[in-house]
Design an enzyme around this catalytic site. Structure first.
Site, PDB file in Angstrom:
ATOM      1  N   GLY A 119      29.747  67.373  -8.835  1.00  0.00           N
ATOM      2  CA  GLY A 119      29.211  67.655  -7.722  1.00  0.00           C
ATOM      3  C   GLY A 119      29.153  69.287  -7.641  1.00  0.00           C
ATOM      4  O   GLY A 119      29.653  70.080  -8.112  1.00  0.00           O
ATOM      5  N   TYR A 120      29.149  69.636  -6.029  1.00  0.00           N
ATOM      6  CA  TYR A 120      28.364  71.655  -5.805  1.00  0.00           C
ATOM      7  C   TYR A 120      29.006  71.385  -4.260  1.00  0.00           C
ATOM      8  O   TYR A 120      29.082  70.752  -3.442  1.00  0.00           O
ATOM      9  CB  TYR A 120      26.854  71.059  -5.343  1.00  0.00           C
TER      10      TYR A 120
END
Length: 156
Positions: free
Chosen positions: A28-29
């Site tokens: 994820g970011y």
């Protein structure tokens, strides 16, 4: 400053039988801003935090810093990531003196398979395996940080 130099290709042929290793990756970011991304990755049972800078004009080279972090910390950081998680299996395939990382995506990116090869310089020669198709280096649609926002299966 650590630089990542890589080229990216679509995969059009069989690669799994040639793989010497594979890993399940979920990432994820925390930030997916163009030119600077902060990524949290869980690869099998290990956590990583990665910061990447802007790509150069060709899309081949950019700053990259990565640090292994405890798995429980990676799991906690995943909870504060932007919407959209990348889920994929990475296969490692040797070709000449290089290793191609072949990513088979799931979820909204199901059906997409890309291969990357890391190089020591932008003009370093390498042997392309038979499964390599069209080059997509520099096409931001294929950046993981973009695939989580605009999944492959939503493209027209």
């Amino acid at each position: 400053m650590p630089q990542e130099i890589e080229r990216k290709f679509l995969v059009t042929g069989e690669y799994k039988s040639q793989a010497y290793a594979q890993n399940h990756i979920v990432q994820g970011y925390i930030s997916s801003a163009r030119g600077r991304t902060v990524r949290v990755r869980i690869r099998d049972d290990k956590g990583y935090l990665t910061i990447k800078g802007a790509s150069n004009e060709s899309g081949t080279s950019r700053y990259e810093w990565e640090k292994e972090i405890p798995l429980n910390e990676a799991e906690e950081l995943m909870r504060i990531c932007e919407p959209g998680i990348i889920d994929k299996t990475r296969y490692l395939v040797r070709s000449g003196k290089h290793v191609f990382e072949v990513d088979e995506f799931y979820g909204g990116n199901d059906g997409l398979v890309v291969a990357e090869v890391e190089l020591a310089s932008e003009d370093e020669p390498f042997e392309k395996p038979a499964f390599i198709g069209r080059e997509v280096t520099g096409d931001i649609r294929y950046y993981n940080s973009q695939l989580m926002k605009h999944p492959f299966n939503t493209w027209e």
